[in-house]
Design an enzyme around this catalytic site. Structure first.
Site, PDB file in Angstrom:
ATOM      1  N   CYS A 193     107.883  -0.943 -59.903  1.00 14.49           N
ATOM      2  CA  CYS A 193     108.780   0.071 -59.347  1.00 14.49           C
ATOM      3  C   CYS A 193     108.406   0.282 -57.883  1.00 14.49           C
ATOM      4  CB  CYS A 193     108.622   1.374 -60.133  1.00 14.49           C
ATOM      5  SG  CYS A 193     109.801   2.637 -59.660  1.00 14.49           S
ATOM      6  N   HIS A 238     122.918  10.812 -47.132  1.00 14.29           N
ATOM      7  CA  HIS A 238     121.846  11.808 -47.275  1.00 14.29           C
ATOM      8  C   HIS A 238     121.635  12.252 -48.713  1.00 14.29           C
ATOM      9  CE1 HIS A 238     121.632  13.023 -42.755  1.00 14.29           C
ATOM     10  NE2 HIS A 238     121.550  11.725 -42.961  1.00 14.29           N
ATOM     11  N   GLU A 240     121.764  -3.746 -46.127  1.00 13.65           N
ATOM     12  CA  GLU A 240     120.641  -2.857 -46.425  1.00 13.65           C
ATOM     13  C   GLU A 240     119.676  -2.794 -45.239  1.00 13.65           C
ATOM     14  OE1 GLU A 240     118.545  -2.510 -50.587  1.00 13.65           O
ATOM     15  OE2 GLU A 240     117.482  -3.940 -49.349  1.00 13.65           O
TER      16      GLU A 240
HETATM   17 ZN    ZN Z   1     115.213  -0.307 -50.555  1.00 15.66          ZN
END
Ligand code: ZN
Length: 158
Positions: free
Chosen positions: A25, A68, A146
């Site tokens: 994770c 946000h 991204e």
């Molecule tokens: Zn990321």
């Protein structure tokens, strides 16, 4: 066949996430995501595939909803997710996160990857444009960047 593309400008949002996979994770972190959209199809009576101004406004609405927030992958197979009073509790092995509900945007996906975000944005865009009459779209492609030079695309064909 015609094609229009919109990108850059204010078609972006900032959000926090972490990705869990195969017993691992990531730590909580954020990205400044940039959205691009390509529409393919035939021309309307007004001689365009889609009004650029309207298209950008529509994408902006989707970005504003995401902006946000901590993005929560509701269908995650790796996270233990519980909703309590005004809070979300998320566990992964011995880690436990608690977020105020107002900071969280719950998404119906299994992971907050750029691929899944592109798919989600595409679905939202379809919902917002499908009522418009006179359009003759054959496909919608959404790109979610991204990080600079790292973009995932999702394409829906009609
Ligand atoms: Zn990321």
């Amino acid at each position: 066949m015609y094609k229009v593309e919109v990108e850059k400008g204010n078609l972006s949002f900032s959000a926090a996430h972490f990705i869990s996979f195969g017993g691992r994770c990531e730590r909580l972190h954020g990205h400044n995501y940039a959205v691009s959209v390509i529409l393919e199809g035939n021309l309307t009576e007004d001689r365009y595939v889609f009004d650029f101004v309207e298209l950008k406004k529509t994408i902006r609405r989707i970005c504003d909803r995401l902006d946000h927030h901590f993005l929560l992958p509701m269908k995650s197979q790796h996270l233990d997710i519980k909703e309590a009073d005004e809070e979300w509790e998320i566990r992964f092995e011995n880690r436990r996160y608690v977020f105020p509900a107002e900071d969280v945007l719950v998404l119906p996906v299994d992971s907050i990857t750029a691929e899944r975000l592109a798919e989600y944005v595409c679905g939202q865009l379809i919902e917002l444009v499908k009522e418009q009459e006179g359009l003759s779209l054959t496909s919608i492609t959404v790109g979610v960047e991204e990080a600079p030079g790292q973009t995932a695309f999702y394409q829906h064909s009609f």
